[in-house]
Structure formats: structure tokens, C-alpha cells
Design a protein around this motif. Sequence first.
Motif, PDB file in Angstrom:
ATOM      1  N   GLN A 147       0.836  -1.208   0.000  1.00 48.45           N
ATOM      2  CA  GLN A 147       0.000   0.000   0.000  1.00 48.45           C
ATOM      3  C   GLN A 147       0.870   1.257   0.000  1.00 48.45           C
ATOM      4  O   GLN A 147       0.666   2.173  -0.795  1.00 48.45           O
ATOM      5  CB  GLN A 147      -0.916  -0.005   1.224  1.00 48.45           C
ATOM      6  N   VAL A 148       1.834   1.294   0.902  1.00 53.86           N
ATOM      7  CA  VAL A 148       2.674   2.488   1.002  1.00 53.86           C
ATOM      8  C   VAL A 148       3.594   2.601  -0.218  1.00 53.86           C
ATOM      9  O   VAL A 148       3.874   3.700  -0.706  1.00 53.86           O
ATOM     10  CB  VAL A 148       3.451   2.503   2.338  1.00 53.86           C
ATOM     11  N   GLY A 149       4.026   1.469  -0.753  1.00 51.97           N
ATOM     12  CA  GLY A 149       4.842   1.490  -1.960  1.00 51.97           C
ATOM     13  C   GLY A 149       4.081   2.048  -3.151  1.00 51.97           C
ATOM     14  O   GLY A 149       4.663   2.724  -4.015  1.00 51.97           O
ATOM     15  N   PHE A 150       2.789   1.781  -3.215  1.00 51.42           N
ATOM     16  CA  PHE A 150       1.944   2.307  -4.290  1.00 51.42           C
ATOM     17  C   PHE A 150       1.932   3.829  -4.250  1.00 51.42           C
ATOM     18  O   PHE A 150       2.089   4.496  -5.283  1.00 51.42           O
ATOM     19  CB  PHE A 150       0.529   1.742  -4.145  1.00 51.42           C
ATOM     20  N   VAL A 151       1.781   4.392  -3.056  1.00 53.61           N
ATOM     21  CA  VAL A 151       1.771   5.854  -2.921  1.00 53.61           C
ATOM     22  C   VAL A 151       3.140   6.431  -3.276  1.00 53.61           C
ATOM     23  O   VAL A 151       3.243   7.459  -3.962  1.00 53.61           O
ATOM     24  CB  VAL A 151       1.370   6.266  -1.495  1.00 53.61           C
ATOM     25  N   GLU A 152       4.192   5.769  -2.835  1.00 53.53           N
ATOM     26  CA  GLU A 152       5.546   6.248  -3.142  1.00 53.53           C
ATOM     27  C   GLU A 152       5.814   6.208  -4.655  1.00 53.53           C
ATOM     28  O   GLU A 152       6.434   7.119  -5.205  1.00 53.53           O
ATOM     29  CB  GLU A 152       6.571   5.404  -2.391  1.00 53.53           C
ATOM     30  N   LEU A 153       5.315   5.165  -5.304  1.00 50.66           N
ATOM     31  CA  LEU A 153       5.485   5.075  -6.756  1.00 50.66           C
ATOM     32  C   LEU A 153       4.729   6.195  -7.458  1.00 50.66           C
ATOM     33  O   LEU A 153       5.256   6.824  -8.388  1.00 50.66           O
ATOM     34  CB  LEU A 153       5.004   3.708  -7.255  1.00 50.66           C
ATOM     35  N   ILE A 154       3.500   6.462  -7.030  1.00 51.68           N
ATOM     36  CA  ILE A 154       2.722   7.541  -7.649  1.00 51.68           C
ATOM     37  C   ILE A 154       3.447   8.873  -7.488  1.00 51.68           C
ATOM     38  O   ILE A 154       3.580   9.651  -8.445  1.00 51.68           O
ATOM     39  CB  ILE A 154       1.303   7.611  -7.045  1.00 51.68           C
ATOM     40  N   ALA A 155       3.940   9.153  -6.279  1.00 49.85           N
ATOM     41  CA  ALA A 155       4.657  10.417  -6.049  1.00 49.85           C
ATOM     42  C   ALA A 155       5.881  10.517  -6.958  1.00 49.85           C
ATOM     43  O   ALA A 155       6.178  11.587  -7.505  1.00 49.85           O
ATOM     44  CB  ALA A 155       5.067  10.509  -4.578  1.00 49.85           C
ATOM     45  N   ASP A 156       6.572   9.414  -7.147  1.00 57.21           N
ATOM     46  CA  ASP A 156       7.752   9.393  -8.013  1.00 57.21           C
ATOM     47  C   ASP A 156       7.361   9.630  -9.475  1.00 57.21           C
ATOM     48  O   ASP A 156       8.000  10.409 -10.179  1.00 57.21           O
ATOM     49  CB  ASP A 156       8.464   8.047  -7.850  1.00 57.21           C
ATOM     50  N   LEU A 165       6.337  13.908  -1.221  1.00 60.24           N
ATOM     51  CA  LEU A 165       5.409  13.042  -0.495  1.00 60.24           C
ATOM     52  C   LEU A 165       5.670  13.118   1.007  1.00 60.24           C
ATOM     53  O   LEU A 165       6.806  12.970   1.453  1.00 60.24           O
ATOM     54  CB  LEU A 165       5.580  11.589  -0.971  1.00 60.24           C
ATOM     55  N   THR A 166       4.595  13.359   1.744  1.00 57.78           N
ATOM     56  CA  THR A 166       4.634  13.239   3.200  1.00 57.78           C
ATOM     57  C   THR A 166       3.640  12.159   3.606  1.00 57.78           C
ATOM     58  O   THR A 166       2.444  12.263   3.285  1.00 57.78           O
ATOM     59  CB  THR A 166       4.242  14.567   3.882  1.00 57.78           C
ATOM     60  N   LEU A 167       4.127  11.127   4.263  1.00 53.78           N
ATOM     61  CA  LEU A 167       3.271  10.039   4.727  1.00 53.78           C
ATOM     62  C   LEU A 167       3.002  10.207   6.221  1.00 53.78           C
ATOM     63  O   LEU A 167       3.925  10.510   6.990  1.00 53.78           O
ATOM     64  CB  LEU A 167       3.944   8.683   4.486  1.00 53.78           C
TER      65      LEU A 167
END
Length: 321
Positions: A230-239, A245-247
Motif C-alpha cells: 500500500q505504502v509502496g503504491f503511494v511512493e510510486l505515484i509520487a515518483d 510526499l509526506t506520509l
Amino acid sequence: MGGLTKMRVLVIGGTEFISLHFVRALLRDGHRVAVLNRGRQPGRLPAGVRTIVCDRKDHAALRATLAGERTDALVDITYAPTTGEDVEALLDALAGRVGHALFVSTGRVHDHALPIPYHEDTPRTLYWGEYAKNKIAGEDAYMRRHRERGLGVTIARPTHVYGPMNTRNNETFFFDRLVRGRPVLVPGPGGWLRQFGHVDDLADAMAQMLGLRAAFGHAYNVTGEEAITQVGFVELIADVIKRPLTLVHVETPPGGKPVPFGQNLVYDCHAVYTTTKIRAQLGIRPRYTLAAGLAQTFEWYVREGLDRREVDFSAEDALLT
């Protein structure tokens, strides 16, 4: 291409996310396309598509409406929710006048309490409740026709389909926050694995299956090749969209609701599927990596002006204070 070069294809649905992309793929490949739906979004359909207006859940009307129809391929996409009885009624209405039937099911027919990855023969259960129950009943109705009456049947099982016009607020949920410089709240550690498939890859795979005898009697997982947390998905989108990105990780209180995280990406289990069967048997594989598909979807998001729309973040603001 499928077993027949140009076909008459009847799509149940046709105007929402997956079915609209599929209709476009059929037209691109030169097929003659008719859609059956309730007629609520006629303006969405491309030119050249014939519309049959009927509510599939009205079985008597369906039988009367389809009495004169004959089609090389039937593609059952819509979910209203659609029960096993609704599927049986559709098949009865077209009995003996269909060459190949393709049913769009879901990876959620499988028992997600079992270890990953899930393959096409992983046991099916009601882990996902009423949705799984209806999809399993639909699969069974189609496969019975295959066994008992020789109807060519194929089942497609996508999971977390994404892309332009998505009716699930998943990738756009994160676009909305990142382009506005907002933090992204994550339920707990955010370590559950997810697998996503681009809508155009699904539409192309379905189009390639039509009339393909090697696909008769089979179910296929149809999704992308990458599993991601889940968190990797958000990191990929930000990239991909080049935004900072702030989580903020937020634990779910006992008996409480997790923080918003997409429309349906919160659940506490892994969801990873093998894609080897469709590649090995049919030679079908996705065009998009997850990063490339997200980039293409973000271009659509900006083109549609969704980066400028009003979004209510008040519930998240309350959690951040």
C-alpha cells in the motif's frame, strides 16, 4: 486476434469504465458492436455502436428484447449487483444464438485467507461476502452451459483495475492529495500487498480472447505483473508524477475505522495473483508496467482538469490536528 477476425459482439454494459474501454478496443479491431444497458449514458458511446435498452434484472423484458438477437460473442461485464439468476436469465434469453461467452468476474472469488499468490485453481470462498457470492454464482452458471450444452465460455478475473475514467477512487485519490501538497494518511504500516492492472490491458486481453477456442472452458487472472505494498503504491505515484510526499501513518483504533486510503485499498490481507496461465496458454501479456500506466492515467487526470477540482479534505484535517 481471436478465432474469428471480425465478429458481432454483444456487450452487457458498455458505458462505464471497463466496458467503455472494451467497446473502444472492439471498434479499433473492426468488430460490430452492440451494447445492452439501461440507456442512462447514451452520450458516452462511440459512433457506430448499436444500443439495446433493457434492464438485465427484468428477466421477462430481457427475454423479449433479445428474442431476435444472434451474436458471435457475448461479453458480460455489468454488475448491478448481478446474481446467478440474472446470468441464467441472460443465457436463457440468448440460448443457441451465442458463439462464445466471456464473463468478467474478479480475483475476489478466491479465499484470501490462503497464502499468496492466488492462481486460477485456488479455492473459491465467500471471503469477500455478497460480491464473491454473486461472482461465483455467475461463473458457475456460465461453466454449466459450457459443460452441459457446449457453449464456448471464458472467465476473466481482473483485480484492482486502474486507468482513465476509473469508477473506483483509487489512483485519483492519491493524485488529489499529492498535486495539492497534502500529506497522505496511511492505515497502520501500509504493508499489505496489492496488484493492479491497467484498464487498456484488460480490454485488449478480452478482445484477444474472443472466438479463441484455446480459451474455452478456462478462467484467467488478468492483471499487471507487479505486486506492491500500500505504502509502496503511494511512493510510486509520487515518483511518477514528480511531487513531494509526506506520509502520516495512523493506527486504526480497536473496533474503529481505518483512515481513508483510496476507495477499496484498506483491507487487511494480501491480494497477489499469478498471471502465468494467460501468458503461457494464450500468449497475452500487459503492455503497461505499473509506473507507465500511472503516468498515462495522470496525463488523463490533468487533461480532464481534475487537478483543479474542489476536494473536501475536512475529515483528514481533523485527524491531522
